[in-house]
Design a protein around this motif. Structure first.
Motif, PDB file in Angstrom:
ATOM      1  N   ILE A 116       0.910  -0.972   0.073  1.00 24.36           N
ATOM      2  CA  ILE A 116       0.051  -0.166  -0.099  1.00 24.36           C
ATOM      3  C   ILE A 116       0.870   1.393   0.144  1.00 24.36           C
ATOM      4  N   LYS A 117       2.075   1.268   0.828  1.00 20.63           N
ATOM      5  CA  LYS A 117       3.099   2.374   0.997  1.00 20.63           C
ATOM      6  C   LYS A 117       3.557   2.806  -0.101  1.00 20.63           C
ATOM      7  N   GLU A 118       3.982   1.522  -0.946  1.00 20.79           N
ATOM      8  CA  GLU A 118       4.850   1.799  -2.190  1.00 20.79           C
ATOM      9  C   GLU A 118       4.112   2.238  -3.120  1.00 20.79           C
ATOM     10  N   VAL A 119       2.892   1.742  -3.345  1.00 18.88           N
ATOM     11  CA  VAL A 119       1.838   2.243  -4.582  1.00 18.88           C
ATOM     12  C   VAL A 119       1.479   3.565  -4.286  1.00 18.88           C
ATOM     13  N   MET A 120       1.431   4.236  -3.177  1.00 22.54           N
ATOM     14  CA  MET A 120       1.192   5.549  -2.819  1.00 22.54           C
ATOM     15  C   MET A 120       2.503   6.348  -3.078  1.00 22.54           C
ATOM     16  N   ARG A 121       3.667   5.836  -2.984  1.00 16.74           N
ATOM     17  CA  ARG A 121       4.924   6.565  -3.153  1.00 16.74           C
ATOM     18  C   ARG A 121       5.077   6.711  -4.889  1.00 16.74           C
ATOM     19  N   TRP A 122       4.594   5.448  -5.323  1.00 16.48           N
ATOM     20  CA  TRP A 122       4.735   5.553  -6.824  1.00 16.48           C
ATOM     21  C   TRP A 122       3.912   6.781  -7.368  1.00 16.48           C
ATOM     22  N   ARG A 123       2.935   6.816  -6.860  1.00 15.83           N
ATOM     23  CA  ARG A 123       1.884   7.880  -7.457  1.00 15.83           C
ATOM     24  C   ARG A 123       2.440   9.289  -7.009  1.00 15.83           C
ATOM     25  N   GLU A 124       2.991   9.511  -5.762  1.00 13.77           N
ATOM     26  CA  GLU A 124       3.286  10.854  -5.371  1.00 13.77           C
ATOM     27  C   GLU A 124       4.769  11.048  -5.973  1.00 13.77           C
ATOM     28  N   GLU A 125       5.787  10.279  -6.165  1.00  8.29           N
ATOM     29  CA  GLU A 125       6.877  10.694  -6.599  1.00  8.29           C
ATOM     30  C   GLU A 125       7.298  10.328  -7.848  1.00  8.29           C
ATOM     31  N   ASP A 126       6.607   9.379  -8.573  1.00  7.68           N
ATOM     32  CA  ASP A 126       6.881   8.993  -9.910  1.00  7.68           C
ATOM     33  C   ASP A 126       5.848   9.458 -10.981  1.00  7.68           C
ATOM     34  N   GLY A 127       4.892   9.726 -10.376  1.00 13.33           N
ATOM     35  CA  GLY A 127       3.482  10.078 -11.363  1.00 13.33           C
ATOM     36  C   GLY A 127       3.073   8.880 -11.754  1.00 13.33           C
ATOM     37  N   LEU A 128       3.245   7.678 -11.166  1.00 11.74           N
ATOM     38  CA  LEU A 128       2.648   6.277 -11.741  1.00 11.74           C
ATOM     39  C   LEU A 128       1.445   6.014 -10.994  1.00 11.74           C
ATOM     40  N   GLU A 129       0.234   6.123 -11.821  1.00 20.20           N
ATOM     41  CA  GLU A 129      -0.989   6.102 -11.154  1.00 20.20           C
ATOM     42  C   GLU A 129      -1.526   4.802 -10.905  1.00 20.20           C
ATOM     43  N   ALA A 130      -1.547   4.426  -9.574  1.00 21.89           N
ATOM     44  CA  ALA A 130      -1.991   3.010  -9.345  1.00 21.89           C
ATOM     45  C   ALA A 130      -2.699   2.988  -8.142  1.00 21.89           C
ATOM     46  N   TYR A 131      -3.779   2.424  -7.765  1.00 19.90           N
ATOM     47  CA  TYR A 131      -4.574   2.281  -6.572  1.00 19.90           C
ATOM     48  C   TYR A 131      -4.754   0.742  -5.820  1.00 19.90           C
ATOM     49  N   CYS A 132      -4.684   0.879  -4.521  1.00 18.17           N
ATOM     50  CA  CYS A 132      -4.933  -0.466  -3.827  1.00 18.17           C
ATOM     51  C   CYS A 132      -6.164  -0.748  -3.568  1.00 18.17           C
ATOM     52  N   THR A 133      -6.517  -1.851  -3.346  1.00 18.01           N
ATOM     53  CA  THR A 133      -7.695  -2.428  -2.759  1.00 18.01           C
ATOM     54  C   THR A 133      -7.573  -3.774  -2.223  1.00 18.01           C
ATOM     55  N   LEU A 134      -8.137  -4.136  -0.829  1.00 19.93           N
ATOM     56  CA  LEU A 134      -7.963  -5.451  -0.406  1.00 19.93           C
ATOM     57  C   LEU A 134      -9.541  -5.890   0.045  1.00 19.93           C
ATOM     58  N   ASP A 135      -9.548  -7.267  -0.342  1.00 22.54           N
ATOM     59  CA  ASP A 135     -10.915  -7.933   0.353  1.00 22.54           C
ATOM     60  C   ASP A 135     -10.447  -8.424   1.584  1.00 22.54           C
ATOM     61  N   ALA A 136     -11.357  -9.478   2.027  1.00 27.60           N
ATOM     62  CA  ALA A 136     -11.188 -10.182   3.036  1.00 27.60           C
ATOM     63  C   ALA A 136      -9.988 -11.130   3.106  1.00 27.60           C
ATOM     64  N   GLY A 137      -8.637 -10.615   3.047  1.00 29.97           N
ATOM     65  CA  GLY A 137      -7.369 -11.346   3.142  1.00 29.97           C
ATOM     66  C   GLY A 137      -6.313 -10.368   2.875  1.00 29.97           C
ATOM     67  N   PRO A 138      -4.998 -10.656   2.913  1.00 28.91           N
ATOM     68  CA  PRO A 138      -3.906  -9.836   2.911  1.00 28.91           C
ATOM     69  C   PRO A 138      -3.242  -9.560   1.469  1.00 28.91           C
ATOM     70  N   ASN A 139      -3.898 -10.183   0.542  1.00 29.88           N
ATOM     71  CA  ASN A 139      -3.328 -10.080  -0.733  1.00 29.88           C
ATOM     72  C   ASN A 139      -3.808  -8.467  -1.379  1.00 29.88           C
ATOM     73  N   VAL A 140      -3.009  -7.913  -2.031  1.00 29.49           N
ATOM     74  CA  VAL A 140      -3.348  -6.429  -2.356  1.00 29.49           C
ATOM     75  C   VAL A 140      -3.622  -6.707  -4.205  1.00 29.49           C
ATOM     76  N   HIS A 141      -4.901  -6.083  -4.218  1.00 27.27           N
ATOM     77  CA  HIS A 141      -5.297  -5.861  -5.764  1.00 27.27           C
ATOM     78  C   HIS A 141      -4.820  -4.614  -6.221  1.00 27.27           C
ATOM     79  N   VAL A 142      -3.940  -4.122  -7.177  1.00 27.81           N
ATOM     80  CA  VAL A 142      -3.258  -2.859  -7.427  1.00 27.81           C
ATOM     81  C   VAL A 142      -4.100  -2.760  -8.786  1.00 27.81           C
ATOM     82  N   ILE A 143      -4.723  -1.754  -8.748  1.00 25.76           N
ATOM     83  CA  ILE A 143      -5.452  -1.194 -10.062  1.00 25.76           C
ATOM     84  C   ILE A 143      -4.857  -0.088 -10.989  1.00 25.76           C
TER      85      ILE A 143
END
Ligand code: DP6
Length: 343
Positions: A277-304
């Motif tokens: 989650i923190k990496e994806v937020m950093r990519w957005r802020e620092e590199d302009g790479l636009e992706a967003y995280c979402t998690l269901d009932a488990g630890p695996n991260v869906h990156v959209i």
């Protein structure tokens, strides 16, 4: 009545606006509307055949890389009970007493927050309706989605149609069903699932839905999500990725706050989840790479992300020491009849 062999394929889906908590546990009425996208890389295939020689229903399932196992009718497992209840319910609607042979397999890990029950319960319901000759109830997608709801998996309701689908929570059986916002060709978004832990989750969604109302934040979530549902629907129709991404991340965090504060608490995030989650937020802020995280009932991260960024986002996710592997998905058709039988 049909007794031909029938095979269907159904995708999992990733919720952009999540369903958590129910109004009614008998009719499985969700507490709120939810919105999702179907996942081309996570499929269940199910073959069904009526067999008058059988004295018991024969259900064989294969989860991902495990061998086939036979399910038994009397069990403590809620999901298995729901499978047999759905068989009995649909057989009764069809006025039949013939036993059924079902074989089903998933091409992705089950019960780890990848909505495995969405694909398997939508596939099961379709196969049962068709093998018991209830074709009208399969063809009419609103009716089909209500039939899926009755097996107890709310996310499965959204796999009946392709692309982007909204589950209308409703207050009665008649007004609780799925509608399509846009089909699978509307927008080529990508959902990259970063698998950090493929093991079965410890707290099932069914237990979680029951406990949701004990969280002091559930009502706050329901209130704050009303404008978000509208925004999410609009963002999909307008193909506005920044607007959609904000809805996706806010809604996931809001659902997990409810989960973490319910009694007993359901804390699904692990160190790998938080790191991503923190990496994806950093990519957005620092590199302009636009992706967003979402998690269901488990630890695996869906990156959209948008399709042009798929290769870069996948490469970065796979460089994380927490990520065991990734699954790349794009929107796809909903539950479909296919010709390749499993037996
Ligand atoms: C957290 O009752 O559909 O995935 O049957 O275990 O998939 P499973 O659970 P279900 O609730 C899933 C809730 C969720 C969010 C969502 O998909 O909306």
């Amino acid at each position: 009545m049909s007794n031909h062999k029938i095979t269907v394929q159904s995708p999992a889906n990733i919720a952009f606006i999540k369903y958590w908590g129910r109004y009614d546990h008998q009719l499985f009425l969700p507490r709120n509307n939810s919105i999702s996208m179907t996942m081309s890389g996570c499929m269940t295939t199910t073959t069904a055949e009526l067999d008058s020689k059988l004295t018991e229903d024969l259900i064989e399932v294969k989860f991902f890389d495990q061998p086939y196992q036979k399910l038994i009718r009397r069990t403590e497992e809620i999901k298995q009970e729901n499978i047999f209840a759905q068989i009995d319910r649909i057989r009764k609607i069809a006025g039949s007493n013939v036993k059924v042979h079902i074989k089903s397999e998933n091409n992705f890990p089950a019960d780890a927050g990848i909505a495995s029950s969405a694909s398997s319960f939508s596939a099961l319901t379709a196969a049962l309706l068709l093998v018991f000759g209830l074709h009208d109830k399969f063809e009419d997608k609103i009716e089909f989605s209500k039939q899926v709801r009755m097996c107890g998996s709310g996310s499965a309701i959204r796999s009946v149609m392709g692309g982007f689908v909204e589950m209308l929570s409703g207050k009665t059986h008649d007004d609780s069903y799925a509608v399509q916002i846009a089909d699978q060709n509307h927008w080529q978004l990508t959902d990259i699932v970063a698998i950090v832990n493929p093991e079965k989750k410890k707290i099932s969604s069914s237990q979680g839905h029951l406990a949701a109302q004990t969280s002091p934040y559930l009502e706050t979530r329901i209130q704050e999500m009303q404008p978000r549902i509208k925004q999410c629907r609009e963002a999909i129709l307008q193909k506005d990725f920044s607007k959609l991404g904000q809805c996706i991340e806010q809604d996931s965090i809001s659902m997990h706050i409810v989960m973490m504060t319910q009694n007993p608490p359901a804390f699904y995030w692990g160190p790998g989840s938080i790191s991503i989650i923190k990496e994806v937020m950093r990519w957005r802020e620092e590199d302009g790479l636009e992706a967003y995280c979402t998690l269901d009932a488990g630890p695996n991260v869906h990156v959209i992300c948008q399709s042009q960024d798929t290769t870069e986002v996948k490469k970065r996710l796979e460089a994380s020491p927490f990520v065991k592997w990734t699954i790349v998905n794009q929107p796809c058709a909903g539950t479909t009849i296919i010709d390749q039988h499993l037996f």
